[in-house]
Design a protein around this motif. Structure first.
Motif, PDB file in Angstrom:
ATOM      1  N   HIS A   1      84.931  85.764-101.241  1.00 20.76           N
ATOM      2  CA  HIS A   1      84.406  84.460-101.649  1.00 20.76           C
ATOM      3  C   HIS A   1      84.178  84.455-103.146  1.00 20.76           C
ATOM      4  CE1 HIS A   1      80.926  81.340-101.584  1.00 20.76           C
ATOM      5  NE2 HIS A   1      82.087  80.787-101.858  1.00 20.76           N
ATOM      6  N   ILE A   2      84.760  83.473-103.817  1.00 21.87           N
ATOM      7  CA  ILE A   2      84.680  83.369-105.273  1.00 21.87           C
ATOM      8  C   ILE A   2      84.113  82.004-105.631  1.00 21.87           C
ATOM      9  CG2 ILE A   2      85.989  83.443-107.435  1.00 21.87           C
ATOM     10  CD1 ILE A   2      88.196  84.914-105.747  1.00 21.87           C
ATOM     11  N   ARG A   3      83.069  81.984-106.428  1.00 22.01           N
ATOM     12  CA  ARG A   3      82.507  80.719-106.901  1.00 22.01           C
ATOM     13  C   ARG A   3      83.095  80.384-108.275  1.00 22.01           C
ATOM     14  NH1 ARG A   3      79.122  79.058-103.290  1.00 22.01           N
ATOM     15  NH2 ARG A   3      77.762  80.480-102.136  1.00 22.01           N
ATOM     16  N   CYS A   4      83.407  79.122-108.451  1.00 13.77           N
ATOM     17  CA  CYS A   4      84.071  78.706-109.684  1.00 13.77           C
ATOM     18  C   CYS A   4      83.719  77.254-109.968  1.00 13.77           C
ATOM     19  CB  CYS A   4      85.587  78.869-109.522  1.00 13.77           C
ATOM     20  SG  CYS A   4      86.576  78.431-110.960  1.00 13.77           S
ATOM     21  N   GLY A   5      83.610  76.900-111.239  1.00 17.12           N
ATOM     22  CA  GLY A   5      83.264  75.539-111.618  1.00 17.12           C
ATOM     23  C   GLY A   5      84.474  74.692-111.959  1.00 17.12           C
ATOM     24  N   SER A   6      84.312  73.390-111.858  1.00  9.71           N
ATOM     25  CA  SER A   6      85.255  72.373-112.332  1.00  9.71           C
ATOM     26  C   SER A   6      86.591  72.419-111.589  1.00  9.71           C
ATOM     27  CB  SER A   6      85.474  72.513-113.849  1.00  9.71           C
ATOM     28  OG  SER A   6      86.264  73.636-114.174  1.00  9.71           O
ATOM     29  N   ALA A   7      87.588  71.746-112.172  1.00  7.49           N
ATOM     30  CA  ALA A   7      88.923  71.671-111.568  1.00  7.49           C
ATOM     31  C   ALA A   7      89.697  72.970-111.689  1.00  7.49           C
ATOM     32  CB  ALA A   7      89.722  70.537-112.215  1.00  7.49           C
ATOM     33  N   LEU A   8      89.097  73.995-112.289  1.00  9.92           N
ATOM     34  CA  LEU A   8      89.761  75.295-112.357  1.00  9.92           C
ATOM     35  C   LEU A   8      90.055  75.846-110.964  1.00  9.92           C
ATOM     36  CD1 LEU A   8      87.777  76.963-115.272  1.00  9.92           C
ATOM     37  CD2 LEU A   8      90.179  76.246-115.306  1.00  9.92           C
ATOM     38  N   LYS A   9      89.304  75.414-109.957  1.00 13.53           N
ATOM     39  CA  LYS A   9      89.571  75.888-108.590  1.00 13.53           C
ATOM     40  C   LYS A   9      90.975  75.484-108.141  1.00 13.53           C
ATOM     41  CE  LYS A   9      85.594  74.011-107.227  1.00 13.53           C
ATOM     42  NZ  LYS A   9      84.833  73.904-108.481  1.00 13.53           N
ATOM     43  N   PHE A  10      91.388  74.255-108.430  1.00 10.08           N
ATOM     44  CA  PHE A  10      92.744  73.826-108.087  1.00 10.08           C
ATOM     45  C   PHE A  10      93.779  74.679-108.825  1.00 10.08           C
ATOM     46  CE2 PHE A  10      90.240  69.916-107.436  1.00 10.08           C
ATOM     47  CZ  PHE A  10      90.644  69.560-106.159  1.00 10.08           C
TER      48      PHE A  10
ATOM     49  N   LEU B   1      87.615  79.875-102.373  1.00 14.54           N
ATOM     50  CA  LEU B   1      86.941  79.337-103.545  1.00 14.54           C
ATOM     51  C   LEU B   1      85.877  78.328-103.138  1.00 14.54           C
ATOM     52  CD1 LEU B   1      90.040  78.627-105.815  1.00 14.54           C
ATOM     53  CD2 LEU B   1      88.419  80.493-106.084  1.00 14.54           C
ATOM     54  N   GLY B   2      84.764  78.344-103.849  1.00 20.08           N
ATOM     55  CA  GLY B   2      83.709  77.378-103.591  1.00 20.08           C
ATOM     56  C   GLY B   2      83.004  76.990-104.874  1.00 20.08           C
ATOM     57  N   SER B   3      82.322  75.879-104.829  1.00 16.59           N
ATOM     58  CA  SER B   3      81.546  75.395-105.964  1.00 16.59           C
ATOM     59  C   SER B   3      80.357  76.316-106.218  1.00 16.59           C
ATOM     60  CB  SER B   3      81.062  73.976-105.688  1.00 16.59           C
ATOM     61  OG  SER B   3      80.125  73.568-106.651  1.00 16.59           O
ATOM     62  N   ARG B   4      79.945  76.367-107.455  1.00 12.47           N
ATOM     63  CA  ARG B   4      78.723  77.101-107.797  1.00 12.47           C
ATOM     64  C   ARG B   4      77.470  76.337-107.386  1.00 12.47           C
ATOM     65  NH1 ARG B   4      79.446  81.459-110.901  1.00 12.47           N
ATOM     66  NH2 ARG B   4      81.356  81.661-112.146  1.00 12.47           N
ATOM     67  N   ARG B   5      77.593  75.024-107.119  1.00 13.48           N
ATOM     68  CA  ARG B   5      76.398  74.193-107.009  1.00 13.48           C
ATOM     69  C   ARG B   5      76.343  73.323-105.761  1.00 13.48           C
ATOM     70  NH1 ARG B   5      74.419  74.469-112.237  1.00 13.48           N
ATOM     71  NH2 ARG B   5      75.942  75.418-113.638  1.00 13.48           N
ATOM     72  N   HIS B   6      77.426  73.217-105.012  1.00 12.77           N
ATOM     73  CA  HIS B   6      77.453  72.267-103.897  1.00 12.77           C
ATOM     74  C   HIS B   6      77.831  72.978-102.597  1.00 12.77           C
ATOM     75  CE1 HIS B   6      77.171  68.867-106.676  1.00 12.77           C
ATOM     76  NE2 HIS B   6      78.037  69.520-107.431  1.00 12.77           N
ATOM     77  N   GLY B   7      77.170  72.562-101.525  1.00 11.75           N
ATOM     78  CA  GLY B   7      77.509  73.054-100.199  1.00 11.75           C
ATOM     79  C   GLY B   7      77.130  74.495 -99.927  1.00 11.75           C
ATOM     80  N   LEU B   8      76.199  75.026-100.715  1.00 13.94           N
ATOM     81  CA  LEU B   8      75.873  76.446-100.592  1.00 13.94           C
ATOM     82  C   LEU B   8      75.308  76.791 -99.222  1.00 13.94           C
ATOM     83  CD1 LEU B   8      74.278  77.053-104.115  1.00 13.94           C
ATOM     84  CD2 LEU B   8      76.680  77.151-103.425  1.00 13.94           C
ATOM     85  N   GLN B   9      74.628  75.826 -98.589  1.00 10.82           N
ATOM     86  CA  GLN B   9      73.989  76.104 -97.294  1.00 10.82           C
ATOM     87  C   GLN B   9      75.007  76.329 -96.185  1.00 10.82           C
ATOM     88  OE1 GLN B   9      74.154  73.247 -98.857  1.00 10.82           O
ATOM     89  NE2 GLN B   9      74.223  71.479 -97.476  1.00 10.82           N
TER      90      GLN B   9
ATOM     91  N   VAL C   1      87.215  74.964-100.105  1.00 10.06           N
ATOM     92  CA  VAL C   1      86.573  74.034 -99.172  1.00 10.06           C
ATOM     93  C   VAL C   1      85.472  73.307 -99.928  1.00 10.06           C
ATOM     94  CG1 VAL C   1      85.333  73.770 -96.994  1.00 10.06           C
ATOM     95  CG2 VAL C   1      87.059  75.571 -97.236  1.00 10.06           C
ATOM     96  N   ARG C   2      85.546  71.995 -99.929  1.00  7.16           N
ATOM     97  CA  ARG C   2      84.573  71.203-100.677  1.00  7.16           C
ATOM     98  C   ARG C   2      83.586  70.532 -99.737  1.00  7.16           C
ATOM     99  NH1 ARG C   2      82.426  70.327-105.891  1.00  7.16           N
ATOM    100  NH2 ARG C   2      81.006  68.585-105.582  1.00  7.16           N
ATOM    101  N   PHE C   3      82.315  70.871 -99.936  1.00  2.00           N
ATOM    102  CA  PHE C   3      81.210  70.161 -99.319  1.00  2.00           C
ATOM    103  C   PHE C   3      80.496  69.388-100.418  1.00  2.00           C
ATOM    104  CE2 PHE C   3      81.643  73.988 -96.637  1.00  2.00           C
ATOM    105  CZ  PHE C   3      81.804  73.390 -95.396  1.00  2.00           C
ATOM    106  N   GLY C   4      80.091  68.167-100.130  1.00  2.00           N
ATOM    107  CA  GLY C   4      79.384  67.383-101.129  1.00  2.00           C
ATOM    108  C   GLY C   4      80.320  66.455-101.878  1.00  2.00           C
TER     109      GLY C   4
END
Length: 289
Positions: free
Chosen positions: A199-208, A173-181, A220-223
């Motif tokens: 690889h699945i992009r998802c917003g907010s605390a729904l990833k947890f 899981l990854g953010s839709r907006r952060h750490g894309l590079q 994995v959280r970048f940013g």
């Protein structure tokens, strides 16, 4: 004695669900408007009338529920770091997590509410206003559960359980907006070490929540994130068998430092699997990109 000890678990679940349900209704009224007014906060992040309406409702209800427990909310004046690090307990509130997703109308936004004892999130609630689903869990409840709208089943139901790392493809899981590079390099390294990666992009605390309910392996959280972004999700995930750690593999903790900003982190479903050999190499390669 903690303020939570005054409640029976099911009683508290019903109270917190009701608080989030009412705040969620206020959010959805704005969501269904033809246009939404947006302003920028001091850090240039967006804020809407939905954020403020949810904040107001949650703050009032939590104050009535536990009048002697401090509340830290994203949409409020933040307490002096020197004072909050000495609190024995507090509420941590994000009245609308995923404001950018809310504005893009992706349905991937939540209300996050956590109870912090010392430096640990011992109870978390993640409420999804578009569906009415509510994820609740933590060490105080000794488990984690997902509740459907208007179905607050007693605690006897089977709790959520994060999935065990096996031979299935790794769901990342990854953010839709952060750490894309960083993502292409990380995925390539993980595939070389483990298995094919989905690889699945998802917003907010729904990833947890996706991790806690057994639908993914790793986030994995970048940013940057703030403590109110992660506390509720961490409590739920860890009660379901997962873990949240910094990129140095230290436990993610709350009210323990001057800044409200979290370090970058890993969240994984299988807390018994040794992720270090895979993640540290993948992280080093990703950060070189």
């Amino acid at each position: 004695m903690s303020a939570l000890d005054e409640f029976q678990p099911q009683e508290l679940i019903e109270c917190l669900y009701g608080i989030c349900e009412q705040a969620g209704s206020a959010i959805m009224r704005v969501y269904h408007q033809h246009s939404i007014d947006v302003s920028a906060k001091s850090d240039n992040s967006p804020v809407t009338e939905a954020d403020l309406a949810s904040h107001s409702q949650c703050l009032k209800a939590l104050t009535a529920l536990t009048p002697n427990v401090p509340i830290i909310s994203e949409e409020d004046d933040h307490p002096n770091p020197g004072s909050r690090t000495h609190w024995s307990e507090c509420w941590m509130l994000d009245p609308l997590d995923g404001t950018a997703e809310f504005l893009d109308r992706t349905d991937e936004f939540t209300i996050n509410l956590a109870f912090i004892r010392g430096t640990e999130a011992i109870l978390g609630v993640v409420y999804h206003p578009p569906s009415g689903q509510c994820y609740i869990g933590g060490s105080w409840l000794e488990g984690a559960w997902r509740y459907e709208e208007q179905q607050l089943t007693p605690l006897g139901i089977t709790p959520m359980s994060a999935r065990i790392k096996g031979n299935q493809p790794l769901r990342l899981l990854g953010s839709r907006r952060h750490g894309l590079q960083h993502w292409d390099s990380m995925i390539e390294t993980l595939e070389n070490q483990l298995l094919p990666v989905e690889h699945i992009r998802c917003g907010s605390a729904l990833k947890f929540c996706r991790l806690a309910e057994g639908n993914a392996d790793l986030y994995v959280r970048f940013g940057p994130t703030s403590e109110w972004d992660t506390a509720a999700g961490q409590a739920i995930l860890e009660a379901a068998g997962g873990q949240v750690v910094t990129h140095n593999f230290d436990e993610l903790r709350y009210n323990a430092k001057a800044s409200i900003i979290n370090p970058e982190f890993f969240a994984y479903a299988d807390g018994g699997f040794d992720w270090r050999p895979f993640l540290l190499g993948s992280l080093a390669n990703a950060q070189r990109e």
